[in-house]
Design an enzyme around this catalytic site. Sequence first.
Site, short mmCIF file in Angstrom:
data_model
loop_
_atom_site.label_atom_id
_atom_site.label_comp_id
_atom_site.label_asym_id
_atom_site.label_seq_id
_atom_site.Cartn_x
_atom_site.Cartn_y
_atom_site.Cartn_z
N TYR B 290 17.89 -51.69 82.70
CA TYR B 290 17.97 -51.29 84.12
C TYR B 290 17.03 -52.16 84.96
O TYR B 290 15.83 -52.17 84.73
CB TYR B 290 17.59 -49.81 84.25
CG TYR B 290 18.05 -49.15 85.53
CD1 TYR B 290 17.88 -49.74 86.77
CD2 TYR B 290 18.68 -47.91 85.48
CE1 TYR B 290 18.31 -49.13 87.94
CE2 TYR B 290 19.10 -47.27 86.64
CZ TYR B 290 18.92 -47.89 87.86
OH TYR B 290 19.34 -47.26 89.00
N TYR B 338 25.15 -57.47 90.51
CA TYR B 338 26.51 -56.99 90.24
C TYR B 338 26.84 -55.80 91.13
O TYR B 338 27.66 -55.88 92.04
CB TYR B 338 26.62 -56.69 88.75
CG TYR B 338 27.63 -55.70 88.27
CD1 TYR B 338 28.99 -55.81 88.57
CD2 TYR B 338 27.23 -54.65 87.44
CE1 TYR B 338 29.91 -54.89 88.07
CE2 TYR B 338 28.14 -53.74 86.93
CZ TYR B 338 29.47 -53.86 87.25
OH TYR B 338 30.37 -52.94 86.77
#
Lengths: 139, 393
Positions: B290, B338
């Site tokens: 993450y 993204y």
Amino acid sequence: MSTPTPSPAKPLPIPNTETAPFWDAAREGRLLVQRCRACGEHIFYPRLLCPHCMSDALEWVETSGRGTVYSFTIVHKAPPGFRDEAPYAVGLVDLAEGPRLMTRILADDLDRISVGLPVEVSFTSAGGGIDLPVFRACS
Amino acid sequence: MTRAGPRDDFRDRVAIVGVAESELGHLPHRTELQLHARAAKRALDDAGIAKSEVDGILSIGSARGVRFPSMQVAEYLGIVPSYSDSTSLGGCSFEAYVQHAAMAIAAGLCSVCLITYGSTQRTGGGSFGGGAEPWLPASQFEAPYGLPMMAGAYALAAQRHMHLYGTTREQLARVAVAARQWAAMNPLAFRREPITVEDVLASAPVSSPLHRLDCCLVTDGGGAVVVTSRERARDTAKAPVYLWGSAESHNQTSIGAMPELTVTPAAITGPRAFAGAGITPADIDVAQIYDSFTITVLMTLEDLGFCPKGEGGRFVGDGRIAPGGAFPMNTQGGGLSYTHPGMFGIFLITEAVRQLRGECGERQVAGARLALCHGTGGALSSGATLILGSEPR
Ligand SMILES: [Zn+2]
């Protein structure tokens, strides 16, 4: 021509039964934390039970108001309500008594703030009857 | 690889059989529930499983979005579950949900679990924290000081990491540059134009030492994952992906209550997940870490054991995590390039599964057999780790 939008209000503490002693003392220029009579630990933020031993025998004690900067950040992109104050320094201060609290670090030159800097408390009016504890380098 | 872990625990009874995104990006015409639903439909189609088979629902939405998420999503989709879960661990909820789904399936409570997420954080607002909620400690003792959330919390950790370990802004920037290089190979990525370390350093300061390009995107979007029993997974549309290890934990909620800002919950979940899987960090072929902020990646890599504590900056500083490097990471472009609709954890799983299936085209890591996903939630508050394999443990 666009109408200027009113700047959003700053979030202010709303004292409750758990926190009122802290904010009442702050108005008198004193920085209080809780201490556990069962295990002796100092506690911040205030709560009903000691997070170390779960005793409810907590008492308010006045701190020295001294500590060191654990970490800090210079805020450039401030949240709503704070934009006209940027840049400013928000820090975490480890009090001499142990507990850590979030605060403002005040300095004439923000570049002089560093991790480990010894600091002492003062109080600044935030409006609404609230005086916020803030810290600056020890004189 | 050895099989040193405990044999035949609940993780050995399940497989991940479907993954999908909803539409992603700037979606002013979409509601959060629509994004949950779109992702759910696509993930079930990916699995080749009918909605009528779903009897477990695990959902969470943005902080100001869908209340009672698992109930609301199940109603919207027409599902009456025998297992329901909206555990709120922030961005790592989804890694925890895979573990919860595995437990529920192994316990016989359900057989097909649908994990969903949807957020319109970009077009619908919904920042975190700062409101007048006097019953919450952070509202009284943190919000009045004007720390921008979440960037300010991670900035405090980054400052401390720099102080203790000499980590530099250039090293942090390497994480953002590598993410953008991977994103260039992902047609679904929100930002694909190349950036340099100098671009990151010169981007607008947010909360020192973090600048704009050290921070994740703010997008709309959703995702979904389907978990089912090993038996049901024998007859699904694509190759199942297996759960080798899993763990979840949290240190605190607000940043002021974190014991040591440079040690994340990954220090707890990583060793547990590796021990359960019976492997070591060196066995991982592709990692999904993450990347809410560049600093998050450095500290997580250290805490998971990919490098010693304090060495994260040097670890990422030589192109190791970029395409062609020895440590392929965040191969879809991450939350930095993204997509990042409020929480990113579900997209760690979708990419890991696709890498293990060999579906990633230009960005495919050749021969990937073991993948690690690590989600981080809140103000470095929570962490959950998954170790996934293309073959059973
Ligand atoms: Zn005690």
